[in-house]
Design an enzyme around this catalytic site. Sequence first.
Site, PDB file in Angstrom:
ATOM      1  N   ASP A   1      23.837  27.366   4.662  1.00 32.62           N
ATOM      2  CA  ASP A   1      24.926  26.737   3.886  1.00 32.62           C
ATOM      3  C   ASP A   1      24.452  26.188   2.546  1.00 32.62           C
ATOM      4  O   ASP A   1      25.061  26.459   1.512  1.00 32.62           O
ATOM      5  CB  ASP A   1      25.703  25.691   4.717  1.00 32.62           C
ATOM      6  CG  ASP A   1      24.906  24.482   5.177  1.00 32.62           C
ATOM      7  OD1 ASP A   1      23.664  24.505   5.085  1.00 32.62           O
ATOM      8  OD2 ASP A   1      25.540  23.506   5.626  1.00 32.62           O
TER       9      ASP A   1
ATOM     10  N   SER B   1      27.142  18.228  15.314  1.00 33.59           N
ATOM     11  CA  SER B   1      27.927  17.598  14.240  1.00 33.59           C
ATOM     12  C   SER B   1      28.792  16.431  14.689  1.00 33.59           C
ATOM     13  O   SER B   1      29.948  16.312  14.284  1.00 33.59           O
ATOM     14  CB  SER B   1      28.833  18.615  13.554  1.00 33.59           C
ATOM     15  OG  SER B   1      28.089  19.475  12.800  1.00 33.59           O
ATOM     16  N   SER B   2      28.224  15.555  15.509  1.00 34.20           N
ATOM     17  CA  SER B   2      28.985  14.361  15.863  1.00 34.20           C
ATOM     18  C   SER B   2      29.253  13.520  14.617  1.00 34.20           C
ATOM     19  O   SER B   2      30.306  12.891  14.495  1.00 34.20           O
ATOM     20  CB  SER B   2      28.245  13.546  16.917  1.00 34.20           C
ATOM     21  OG  SER B   2      26.956  13.213  16.463  1.00 34.20           O
TER      22      SER B   2
ATOM     23  N   ASP C   1      29.072  21.479   8.383  1.00 41.65           N
ATOM     24  CA  ASP C   1      29.575  20.612   9.447  1.00 41.65           C
ATOM     25  C   ASP C   1      30.972  20.089   9.131  1.00 41.65           C
ATOM     26  O   ASP C   1      31.880  20.130   9.961  1.00 41.65           O
ATOM     27  CB  ASP C   1      28.622  19.428   9.676  1.00 41.65           C
ATOM     28  CG  ASP C   1      27.196  19.886   9.933  1.00 41.65           C
ATOM     29  OD1 ASP C   1      27.007  21.077  10.201  1.00 41.65           O
ATOM     30  OD2 ASP C   1      26.286  19.046   9.862  1.00 41.65           O
TER      31      ASP C   1
HETATM   32  C1  GLA Z   1      22.727  20.471   9.656  1.00 40.14           C
HETATM   33  C2  GLA Z   1      23.353  20.249   8.282  1.00 40.14           C
HETATM   34  C3  GLA Z   1      24.177  21.469   7.867  1.00 40.14           C
HETATM   35  C4  GLA Z   1      23.371  22.759   7.989  1.00 40.14           C
HETATM   36  C5  GLA Z   1      22.696  22.842   9.358  1.00 40.14           C
HETATM   37  C6  GLA Z   1      21.738  24.000   9.465  1.00 40.14           C
HETATM   38  O1  GLA Z   1      23.727  20.538  10.618  1.00 40.14           O
HETATM   39  O2  GLA Z   1      24.178  19.114   8.303  1.00 40.14           O
HETATM   40  O3  GLA Z   1      24.652  21.291   6.554  1.00 40.14           O
HETATM   41  O4  GLA Z   1      22.443  22.873   6.948  1.00 40.14           O
HETATM   42  O5  GLA Z   1      21.958  21.662   9.649  1.00 40.14           O
HETATM   43  O6  GLA Z   1      22.421  25.200   9.358  1.00 40.14           O
END
Ligand code: GLA
Length: 383
Positions: free
Chosen positions: A39, A128-129, A174
Site C-alpha cells: 500500500d 486492523s483493530s 486498513d
Molecule cells: C499495516 C499497515 C498497513 C499496511 C500493512 C502491510 O497493517 O497499517 O498500511 O502497510 O501493515 O501490508
Amino acid sequence: MQVERRQYVAELFRNRFGSEPQLWARAPGRVDLMGSHTDYNLGYVLTLPISRDTWMAVRKSGTRTVQLHAANLNEDDSFSLDAIEKTSSRKWSNYIRGVASVLQAEGLQTDGFDAVIHSTVPLEAGLSSSAALECVTAVVFRELGGWTMAAKTMATLCQRAENVFVGVNCGILDQYSSCLGEAECALLLDCRDLSTRTVRIADGISVVICNTVSPRQLSGSEYALRRADCERGAAILGVGSLREVPIEVLAARRSELPEQVAKRCEFIVAESARAASLASALEAGNRELVALLCAESFEGARDLYEITSPSMLAMNRAMQQAPGVIGSRQAGAGFGGCMVAFVDAQSTDDFRTNVVETYLKSTGLRPEVYPVGAATGATIFEP
Ligand code: GLA
C-alpha cells in the site's frame, strides 16, 4: 450472537452512563488476502473487510467532552474536544482523539458523546483493530454532527489521524478496508488512485484466519525500516514509488541497488502483481493458482522482505499440512499476529482442529483459528 452482544453492550452502557444508548455504529477489521506492504508503495492489495467488527454504543452528551468505556479492556477515558491531546495511559484512546482532531482541522463539527466500545477484532493481531476504531469514531462524529462525507474521504482522514496524531506511518489499506467494505466481496484496491474492483470469491473456498497468538514484536520499528528501504529503492531507480517499476526493469537494473534494498523491491513489485492475479484466481476458483501465488508470497515475505517470525513459520507448516488447505500466507504487517488460509469450504472444521493441534504441539501455544466472511464498511446500524 448479535442479540447477546447487543444486550451485553447496552447493559454496560446503562451501568456506566445511566440510560440507553441512542445510536449504534460499527466498523470492520480486515485481512489482506494478498499484497503485504504494497500500500505505501502505491501498488495493489487484495483486501477482505471481515465479519469481525468494532461497535460503539453512543449517546450525545450535549457537552464538549467525550467519555469512553472500552469493554474489552475494562478501561475508561475521557477528553475535552476543546483541547485534544495525546495520552500515554490509554493508547487506544489516541485513535479516537486523533480522528476528532483531524475532523476539527477539516472544519467539521464535533460533538461530545458518551460511548461504550466493544470489538470482536482481536487486538494487536494484525487485523486492523485500530483502523476499525478510527473508522467507527468517524461515523459517530458524522452522524452526531449531521454532516456527510464520502467513504473514501473518511478513510483518508482516518489514515491521517494515524499518521499525524498517533504517529504511525501506515499506508491506506486498513482504513480503506474498514470504510469501503462491500457485502460478500473482497476488494482489489489500487493504492495509487484509490479505485477498487469488487472480487467475489468462488463458491467452495473459505477464508480462514489463523492467529499465531504471538505478539507482534518489532513490527513498529521494522515497519519503518522496510518503508525506508523501499523509498531508497525508488529514489535510486528515479521513480516516485515502486508502483512505477515494471518487473523487467527491476531485473535489468537490480545491480544498481544495495542487496537488501534490491530484495525488498523485488518482493514489492512481485507482490503487487500477485494481488491482481489472486483476485482473478479466486473469482475463477483456480485452486492451483491460488496455492502457487500464496506460496510465492509467503516465501518472499520470509526470504526477501523478512517479515516472518518463528511462530509464523510454525503456523505456515501447520496450515500447509492440514486437510482442505488450498493456500496459506502471512497477513498484516507480519512479525507474528494473524495469518490467512484459503480452505475448501467443506473441510473448515477439520482444518481448524488439525491446525490447532499441530501448532500447539510445535510451539506450546494454542492458536485461534476461524473462518471469516466479507463485511460492509463502517456504518450506523441497528443491532
Ligand atoms: C499495516 C499497515 C498497513 C499496511 C500493512 C502491510 O497493517 O497499517 O498500511 O502497510 O501493515 O501490508
